[in-house]
Design a protein around this motif. Sequence first.
Motif, mmCIF file in Angstrom:
data_model
loop_
_atom_site.group_PDB
_atom_site.id
_atom_site.type_symbol
_atom_site.label_atom_id
_atom_site.label_comp_id
_atom_site.label_asym_id
_atom_site.label_seq_id
_atom_site.Cartn_x
_atom_site.Cartn_y
_atom_site.Cartn_z
ATOM 1 N N GLN A 26 63.188 42.170 50.473
ATOM 2 C CA GLN A 26 63.869 43.104 51.368
ATOM 3 C C GLN A 26 65.377 43.087 51.127
ATOM 4 O O GLN A 26 66.027 44.139 51.107
ATOM 5 C CB GLN A 26 63.559 42.759 52.827
ATOM 6 C CG GLN A 26 62.143 43.086 53.251
ATOM 7 C CD GLN A 26 61.852 42.661 54.681
ATOM 8 O OE1 GLN A 26 62.575 41.850 55.259
ATOM 9 N NE2 GLN A 26 60.794 43.196 55.249
ATOM 10 N N VAL A 27 65.937 41.885 50.950
ATOM 11 C CA VAL A 27 67.374 41.770 50.681
ATOM 12 C C VAL A 27 67.734 42.492 49.382
ATOM 13 O O VAL A 27 68.712 43.253 49.313
ATOM 14 C CB VAL A 27 67.796 40.295 50.609
ATOM 15 C CG1 VAL A 27 69.238 40.170 50.133
ATOM 16 C CG2 VAL A 27 67.635 39.631 51.975
ATOM 17 N N ASN A 64 75.093 36.515 52.870
ATOM 18 C CA ASN A 64 74.398 35.453 52.140
ATOM 19 C C ASN A 64 75.365 34.345 51.732
ATOM 20 O O ASN A 64 75.001 33.156 51.767
ATOM 21 C CB ASN A 64 73.718 36.032 50.899
ATOM 22 C CG ASN A 64 72.386 36.674 51.209
ATOM 23 O OD1 ASN A 64 71.351 36.011 51.202
ATOM 24 N ND2 ASN A 64 72.398 37.956 51.500
ATOM 25 N N GLN A 89 56.289 34.436 52.892
ATOM 26 C CA GLN A 89 57.355 34.825 53.814
ATOM 27 C C GLN A 89 58.701 34.917 53.102
ATOM 28 O O GLN A 89 59.464 35.876 53.285
ATOM 29 C CB GLN A 89 57.442 33.807 54.950
ATOM 30 C CG GLN A 89 58.564 34.075 55.943
ATOM 31 C CD GLN A 89 58.666 32.980 56.986
ATOM 32 O OE1 GLN A 89 57.823 32.100 57.077
ATOM 33 N NE2 GLN A 89 59.727 33.027 57.780
ATOM 34 N N VAL A 90 58.987 33.927 52.269
ATOM 35 C CA VAL A 90 60.257 33.910 51.528
ATOM 36 C C VAL A 90 60.324 35.083 50.570
ATOM 37 O O VAL A 90 61.360 35.758 50.449
ATOM 38 C CB VAL A 90 60.399 32.577 50.774
ATOM 39 C CG1 VAL A 90 61.522 32.653 49.753
ATOM 40 C CG2 VAL A 90 60.662 31.445 51.754
ATOM 41 N N TRP A 91 59.217 35.335 49.866
ATOM 42 C CA TRP A 91 59.189 36.440 48.906
ATOM 43 C C TRP A 91 59.457 37.774 49.601
ATOM 44 O O TRP A 91 60.254 38.581 49.131
ATOM 45 C CB TRP A 91 57.828 36.469 48.212
ATOM 46 C CG TRP A 91 57.672 37.598 47.227
ATOM 47 C CD1 TRP A 91 58.605 38.055 46.354
ATOM 48 C CD2 TRP A 91 56.516 38.411 47.030
ATOM 49 N NE1 TRP A 91 58.104 39.098 45.612
ATOM 50 C CE2 TRP A 91 56.827 39.342 45.998
ATOM 51 C CE3 TRP A 91 55.248 38.431 47.594
ATOM 52 C CZ2 TRP A 91 55.914 40.287 45.552
ATOM 53 C CZ3 TRP A 91 54.332 39.371 47.141
ATOM 54 C CH2 TRP A 91 54.666 40.278 46.144
ATOM 55 N N THR A 92 58.798 37.989 50.737
ATOM 56 C CA THR A 92 58.990 39.242 51.472
ATOM 57 C C THR A 92 60.435 39.403 51.919
ATOM 58 O O THR A 92 61.042 40.474 51.763
ATOM 59 C CB THR A 92 58.063 39.285 52.702
ATOM 60 O OG1 THR A 92 56.704 39.159 52.272
ATOM 61 C CG2 THR A 92 58.224 40.596 53.460
ATOM 62 N N ASN A 93 61.019 38.331 52.457
ATOM 63 C CA ASN A 93 62.395 38.397 52.939
ATOM 64 C C ASN A 93 63.380 38.670 51.800
ATOM 65 O O ASN A 93 64.265 39.529 51.910
ATOM 66 C CB ASN A 93 62.760 37.094 53.637
ATOM 67 C CG ASN A 93 64.206 37.077 54.112
ATOM 68 O OD1 ASN A 93 64.571 37.767 55.055
ATOM 69 N ND2 ASN A 93 65.036 36.294 53.453
ATOM 70 N N ASN A 94 63.211 37.954 50.690
ATOM 71 C CA ASN A 94 64.134 38.129 49.568
ATOM 72 C C ASN A 94 63.975 39.498 48.912
ATOM 73 O O ASN A 94 64.959 40.100 48.466
ATOM 74 C CB ASN A 94 63.918 37.030 48.537
ATOM 75 C CG ASN A 94 64.353 35.671 49.037
ATOM 76 O OD1 ASN A 94 65.221 35.580 49.906
ATOM 77 N ND2 ASN A 94 63.768 34.612 48.517
#
Length: 335
Positions: free
Chosen positions: A169-170, A192, A162-167
């Motif tokens: 995307q950022v 951020n 989840q963290v990898w996907t979110n970061n």
Amino acid sequence: MDLDVFMAAHGPEWDRLDQLLRRRRRLSGAETDELVVLYQRTSTQLSQIQSSSPDPVLINRLTTLVARARAKVVGTRKATWRDAAHFFTAGFPAALYRTRRWWVPVAVLFTVAVAGMGWWIAANPEVQASMAAPEELREMTRPGGQYETYYSSSPAAAFSAQVWTNNAQVAGMSLAFGALLGIPVLWVLFSNAVNVATGVGLMASADRLDVFLGLILPHGLLELTAVFVAAGVGLRLGWTVLDPGPRTRLTALAAEGRAAIGMALGLALVLFVSGLIEGFVTPSGLPTWARIAIGVVAELAFLAYVFVVGKRAVEAGETGDMAEADRPAEVPVAA
């Protein structure tokens, strides 16, 4: 350039090139030589049209024609494991090193902004009160509160993904939005910075800043560095729109855009590593010093990758762009 005159002069050559490309039988030696000559001429003519008299319909036609001819002349080349190895050992670190003058200042300004906003929040109870009710603030900052349990709220593997996907995307947003003069990139950075400064300020006001830093530093060093790189490259892309230098704006954007795409792929791997640290190291039972040490080692390894491997790659002639043989043909322009 008078486009009608240009098309009238060279249109028969484009039609002839199209005819040769449609031939199903094997071309003779003379036809092959003619195909190569027409491909070279059309590539140059396409560059001339793009730089002096852009016409979307004609550019689309000639771009397709040149691509077909290129495939016929040089053949199609499939990516190999050697290409991937070259990218990660030379292309990506070279691109990181070349853009350091953009993302290093971003990192410094971000850190200063977070420190300033964090101090302001910690020193002003009225600012804290405007964020949430007192009981909600206590719930967030108390031992075992929301800030501490966030990193263990889900199974480590799922949380890392989840963290990898979110970061990712950022980082992708920062790179993609760079072409919009970099303005959206500044908003991503500001958002951020506010999030991190809020945690710093609230935990500092509760005399638990050491706990907060012990939670954020193991993964945050590498994670934020990747965000800084993405933001710096995005801002550089935005500046290219304003000042393409001696190249045409289209050529400059194409070159910087190709490098940005490569950066996105490389940063995805960097963020994958930081996601693993955030999912498995940050919420672990390791002592705080050990968790922070892992984060520091990961960050130092990345910086060595940039400033040692990347510098050597640049000195060897790497730019971070695709190989010259794979780039579209360009016509020289006057500075």
